[in-house]
Scaffold this motif. Structure first.
Motif, mmCIF file in Angstrom:
data_model
loop_
_atom_site.group_PDB
_atom_site.id
_atom_site.type_symbol
_atom_site.label_atom_id
_atom_site.label_comp_id
_atom_site.label_asym_id
_atom_site.label_seq_id
_atom_site.Cartn_x
_atom_site.Cartn_y
_atom_site.Cartn_z
ATOM 1 N N LEU A 62 -2.500 68.692 103.211
ATOM 2 C CA LEU A 62 -1.622 69.736 103.759
ATOM 3 C C LEU A 62 -0.913 69.220 105.010
ATOM 4 C CD1 LEU A 62 -3.967 72.855 103.318
ATOM 5 C CD2 LEU A 62 -1.768 72.482 102.182
ATOM 6 N N LEU A 63 -1.662 68.534 105.861
ATOM 7 C CA LEU A 63 -1.062 68.017 107.100
ATOM 8 C C LEU A 63 -0.020 66.953 106.797
ATOM 9 C CD1 LEU A 63 -4.177 67.766 109.438
ATOM 10 C CD2 LEU A 63 -2.212 69.288 109.709
ATOM 11 N N GLN A 64 -0.311 66.111 105.839
ATOM 12 C CA GLN A 64 0.623 65.037 105.482
ATOM 13 C C GLN A 64 1.941 65.645 105.009
ATOM 14 O OE1 GLN A 64 0.706 61.865 105.745
ATOM 15 N NE2 GLN A 64 2.003 61.022 104.112
ATOM 16 N N LEU A 65 1.849 66.702 104.177
ATOM 17 C CA LEU A 65 3.068 67.325 103.667
ATOM 18 C C LEU A 65 3.803 68.070 104.784
ATOM 19 C CD1 LEU A 65 1.673 68.561 100.238
ATOM 20 C CD2 LEU A 65 3.071 66.538 100.703
ATOM 21 N N GLU A 66 3.028 68.689 105.694
ATOM 22 C CA GLU A 66 3.669 69.437 106.788
ATOM 23 C C GLU A 66 4.306 68.510 107.813
ATOM 24 O OE1 GLU A 66 0.482 71.812 108.282
ATOM 25 O OE2 GLU A 66 0.353 72.970 106.431
ATOM 26 N N THR A 67 3.596 67.412 108.147
ATOM 27 C CA THR A 67 4.139 66.550 109.206
ATOM 28 C C THR A 67 5.380 65.790 108.734
ATOM 29 O OG1 THR A 67 2.580 64.837 108.645
ATOM 30 C CG2 THR A 67 2.023 66.171 110.561
#
Ligand code: AMP
Length: 379
Positions: A62-67
Motif C-alpha cells: 500500500l505504501l509503495q503504491l501511495e508513495t
C-alpha cells in the motif's frame, strides 16, 4: 492459492520468491486481501503461522503504491512490538520483503544508545518498528512525529499487556491520527485485549487461523515424569541423543538458565543463555550464533525467547514448566513452524503435575508420557 493470486505487486513477488516461499500460509491468504482492501484486522494467531508477512507485505505494498503518487516525508506506518528481539525480527522481515521497493524502514528499542536511532529517523523512514517504551521516550523528547501515521500494527498485543505496556500504548495511541487503518495481532484474546480492540479498531475483520489454544498439529509432545534432581541428567541424555540438532531449552528463571548452561558445559555440551540480564549485544550474538548453527543449544527464559525465529527448529525442551498454561503454547510454537515437524519435550517433577494437567486441559489434548529414569523391567 499463490501470492500472484493475492495481487501482490511484482517488486514484492520477486522478494518473496527469493525468501523461498512457495504458497501463502493460511493467515496470509486471509489477511493480505483484507489489509489491501483497507480494512481493520483483529488477528488471533500464534507465532509460527506466518503472521509477520501477513501484515508486513500488504502494508509495504500500500505504501509503495501511495508513495508513487506523492512525495510527503514522514513516518506513515508504525508497528509496535513487545520486545527488542521481536522488533528486530520484524524489521529483518521488512528488509527482505521491501528490498525491491522504495519503502524505507527503521527500528527503535531500548537498552541501546539512542543517537544512531535519532540519525536513522532524521534520514527519514516510511515504516517504523518500535517497542513502546523507547518510542514514548523519543516522542516526549520531540524526536518523533506520528501525525502522518496511516497504518498502525500492534503485534503480540497480549504480550505487550502482560509486560505492563498498556499505559504507554494508550499514550502513543492518543498521538496518532484517528483516520488510520489498524491491525491488531494477538496469540490469545483475554478480556483486556478485547476491550482494547473495541476502542481502537473500526469494524475489524476477525481472522482466527488456529483454534486459540492448540499448538501446531505437526509437533510431537512428550512429557517426562522426572525428579527435580534428575532433570540435568535427563537433559544431557536427550541432548547427547539429539546430536547435531539445534535445541531450544526453556527455563523459568534467569538464574536457572545460567545454572543449566554451566551444568551442560561440565558435560561437554556447549550452550548459551539468553535472558533479560544479558546485554543487548550478547543477546544478539547468542541469537546469531544459534541461527548460524555455531551454538547448538540455547537456554532461554520466556520473554527473551520471543524473538527467536528459526525455520526448522526441530526440538524445544521445557526444563521446567511455566506457571501460565498459555506460555507453554508459546514455547512449543518455536518448533514445527511453517509446516515443519518438531518435538516438544517437557520435564515434569512431582510438584509440576498440576501444571501439566492444566496445559492438557487448555489444549484439549494429551502429551505422550515417559518416565525418567525408565522403569526397570522385572524378570
Ligand atoms: P511468523 O509467524 O511471522 O513468526 O513466521 C514464522 C516463520 O515462517 C518465519 O520463519 C517465516 O520466514 C516463515 N514463513 C512466513 N511465511 C511463509 C510462507 N508463505 N512460506 C514458508 N515460510 C513462511
Amino acid at each position: 492459492m499463490t501470492f500472484e493470486e493475492l495481487n501482490i505487486i511484482p517488486s514484492i513477488l520477486k522478494a518473496i520468491k527469493e525468501k523461498g516461499y512457495i504458497n501463502p500460509t493460511q493467515i496470509q491468504e486471509e489477511a493480505i486481501p483484507v489489509v489491501l482492501a483497507k480494512k481493520d484486522v483483529l488477528g488471533c494467531a500464534q507465532t509460527g503461522t506466518g503472521k509477520t508477512a501477513s501484515y508486513a507485505i500488504p502494508v509495504i505494498q500500500l505504501l509503495q503504491l501511495e508513495t508513487a503518487a506523492e512525495k510527503r516525508n514522514g513516518i506513515k506506518a508504525l508497528i509496535l512490538a513487545p520486545t527488542r528481539e521481536l522488533a528486530l525480527q520484524i524489521s529483518e522481515c521488512i528488509d527482505d520483503y521491501a528490498k525491491y521497493t522504495r519503502i524505507k524502514h527503521g527500528v527503535i528499542f531500548g537498552g541501546v544508545k539512542q543517537q544512531p536511532q535519532n540519525e536513522m529517523l532524521r534520514r527519514g523512514v516510511d515504516i517504523l518498528v518500535a517497542t513502546p517504551g523507547r518510542l514514548l521516550d523519543m516522542m516526549n523528547q520531540g524526536c518523533i512525529k506520528l501525525n502522518q501515521i496511516r497504518y498502525l500494527v500492534l503485534d503480540e498485543a497480549d504480550r505487550m499487556l502482560d509486560m505492563g505496556f498498556i499505559h504507554d500504548i494508550k499514550k502513543i495511541l492518543s498521538k496518532l491520527p484517528v483516520n488510520r487503518q489498524t491491525l491488531l495481532f494477538s496469540a490469545t484474546m483475554p478480556g483486556a485485549i478485547l476491550s482494547l480492540t473495541k476502542s481502537i479498531l473500526k469494524k475489524p475483520v476477525n481472522i482466527n487461523v488456529t483454534p486459540q489454544y492448540s499448538p501446531v498439529e505437526t509437533i510431537e509432545q512428550l512429557v517426562y515424569f522426572v525428579e527435580k534432581k534428575d532433570k540435568n541428567s535427563l537433559l544431557i541424555s536427550i541432548l547427547q541423543k539429539a546430536e547435531n540438532q539445534s535445541v531450544l531449552v526453556f527455563s523459568r528463571t534467569k538464574h536457572n538458565a545460567n545454572k543449566i548452561v554451566r551444568k551442560l558445559g561440565i558435560a561437554g555440551i556447549a550452550s548459551e543463555a539468553l535472558h533479560g540480564n544479558k546485554s543487548q549485544t550478547s543477546r544478539q550474538n547468542a541469537l546469531s550464533n544459534f541461527k548460524s548453527g555455531k551454538t547448538r543449544v540455547i537456554v532461554a527464559t520466556d520473554i527473551a525467547s520471543r524473538g527467536i525465529d528459526i525455520n526448522e527448529l526441530p526440538m524445544v525442551i521445557n526444563y521446567d514448566l511455566p506457571d501460565v498454561a498459555e506460555t507453554y503454547i508459546h514455547r512449543v510454537g518455536r518448533t514445527g513452524r511453517a509446516g515443519n515437524t518438531g518435538t516438544a519435550v517437557t520435564f515434569c517433577s512431582q510438584d509440576e503435575r498440576k501444571l501439566v494437567e492444566n496445559i492438557q486441559k487448555l489444549m484439549g489434548k494429551k502429551m505422550n508420557k515417559k518416565m525418567f529414569p525408565a522403569k526397570q523391567k522385572t524378570v
